[in-house]
Scaffold this active site. Structure first.
Site, short mmCIF file in Angstrom:
data_model
loop_
_atom_site.label_atom_id
_atom_site.label_comp_id
_atom_site.label_asym_id
_atom_site.label_seq_id
_atom_site.Cartn_x
_atom_site.Cartn_y
_atom_site.Cartn_z
CB SER A 33 -11.15 -18.96 18.95
OG SER A 33 -10.03 -19.71 19.42
CB SER A 47 -10.14 -22.87 19.28
OG SER A 47 -11.13 -22.32 20.12
CE LYS A 59 -6.80 -18.66 18.14
NZ LYS A 59 -7.43 -19.80 18.85
#
Length: 410
Positions: free
Chosen positions: A121, A145, A46
């Site tokens: 997310s 997330s 990420k």
């Protein structure tokens, strides 16, 4: 989009990248040694996790020129275990959002249906694994997330025991809740990644009793999701686990407690940006972070007391059962251009993930079926007491070996 398999029965690999899938912010190549438990595994991380010499945007134009000077601890561990870091993956701006809206790259999409969100997310982390762009990925999980993208994209993801994986070199949301979490197609791969990433000792144990809440926060759950999770419970019973009807004490207020604590931290962290350059935020991010400006110190202190009471109640629960089974999301995977409001959609999608963020133990999200109307994946969560990841891996691995869901590829 129809379901496809590769010729070997594995994922139908699609190098979509930036043009339509939107999962990748930057391609890179940091290779580990040819030996080690993760030798040759392609891993994406990420874009709030630092990779030396590569831009870490956090999904925001605020950080578009932010080149990392060193590897995050988790990246060092992966490379040391032989993995190859091949991509920085798209995400919600500053890891705030369930749809992975951002200002640093394209709109991330779900490989099962490009018109739908990949969750957030860590949307790029889930999407890239589902599409076969990487073998595994790292996300971060504050309120869901890792688990929401795992559910939306039909892969497996772990929110570990808080503090079990280092956050050094990871841009924070709320340090009392943030954790890095691995994502892959199978529980076994997630377990292998966790063994490399973890800095703590697992307490082990064998699961025998699985708690199934009669109502968890809300009974307003899409019937197809309720049916899929109920079918998963029956499969677990067939595997020899005892199903125990339970109530999760304090579940109804848990989401509000988490929101209060996380958003007060967000507002404090981004206050200067909010005051000087609010126009640089993606509108949904700005709306959500701004919620924290209205939270008083008295409300925060009350939320901390509520957190402690909630955890005390869970300690009693996990003395009665070993694992708790719940849905990951209460609704089908939303369309990118849906008409739900930002706050409303966030609260709705996170109804089952946020309460387990208030817990200090691990939650494993894994696919349990497909929605009969949309064909989109449906996920469930398995949760245990702190430092009982191995217990979750045992249950999840047995479930995946006995069911076809993990073998159904994009």
């Amino acid at each position: 989009m129809g379901r496809r398999r590769g010729r070997d029965g594995g994922p139908a690999r699609r190098e979509r990248g930036l043009t339509d899938l939107g999962a990748v912010i930057t391609w890179c190549d940091r290779a580990g040694s040819s030996s080690g438990p993760l030798a040759g595994m392609r891993i994406g991380v990420k874009d709030n996790i630092d990779v030396q010499g590569v831009v870490s945007t956090c999904g925001s134009r605020f950080f578009e020129d932010n080149v990392a000077s060193a590897d995050a601890d988790v990246v060092t561990r992966l490379i040391g275990a032989g993995a190859r870091i091949t991509a920085k993956l798209n995400m919600a701006e500053f890891a705030v959002g369930v749809t992975s809206q951002n200002t640093a790259g394209p709109v991330p999409r779900n490989p099962w249906d490009l018109a739908r969100v990949p969750g957030g997310s860590s949307g790029g982390s889930g999407s890239a694994v589902a599409a076969g762009l990487v073998d595994a990925s790292l996300g971060t999980d504050t309120g869901g997330s890792v688990r929401l993208p795992a559910s939306a994209c039909g892969v497996t993801g772990l929110r570990p025991t808080w503090g079990a994986i280092s956050n050094d070199g990871v841009y924070p949301v709320s340090e009392d809740f943030d954790t890095v979490g691995p994502m892959a197609r199978t529980v076994d791969d997630v377990a292998q990644l966790f063994s490399v990433l973890s800095t703590t000792s697992d307490l082990g144990g064998t699961a025998r009793r699985i708690g199934v809440p009669t109502v968890f926060i809300t009974d307003d759950v899409d019937p197809a999701i309720s049916d899929a999770v109920s079918a998963a419970a029956r499969e677990l019973a067939a595997l020899g686990y005892s199903l125990v009807p339970i109530e999760v004490p304090g579940a109804a207020s848990a989401q509000d407690i988490v929101y209060t604590l996380i958003y007060s931290d967000l507002a404090a962290r981004h206050r200067e940006r909010l005051e000087t350059s609010p126009e640089l935020f993606q509108p949904a991010t700005l709306e959500r972070i701004s919620l924290g400006l209205k939270i008083t110190e008295e409300q925060r202190l009350a939320a901390l007391r509520g957190r402690d009471e909630y955890r005390a109640g869970l300690a009693g629960l996990f003395s009665d059962v070993d694992v708790v089974l719940t849905p990951t999301m209460p609704v089908d995977v939303p369309l990118i251009d849906g008409d739900s409001g930002v706050i409303e959609q966030s609260r709705r999608m996170g109804q089952f993930s946020y309460p387990w963020s208030l817990h200090d133990g691990p939650t494993l999200a894994l696919p349990v079926g497909f929605h009969p109307s949309s064909g989109m994946p449906i996920g469930a969560q398995l949760t245990a007491a702190a430092h009982r990841e191995r217990m979750l891996f045992e249950v999840g691995s047995r479930f995946q070996a006995a069911t076809p869901h993990v073998r159904a590829n994009v």
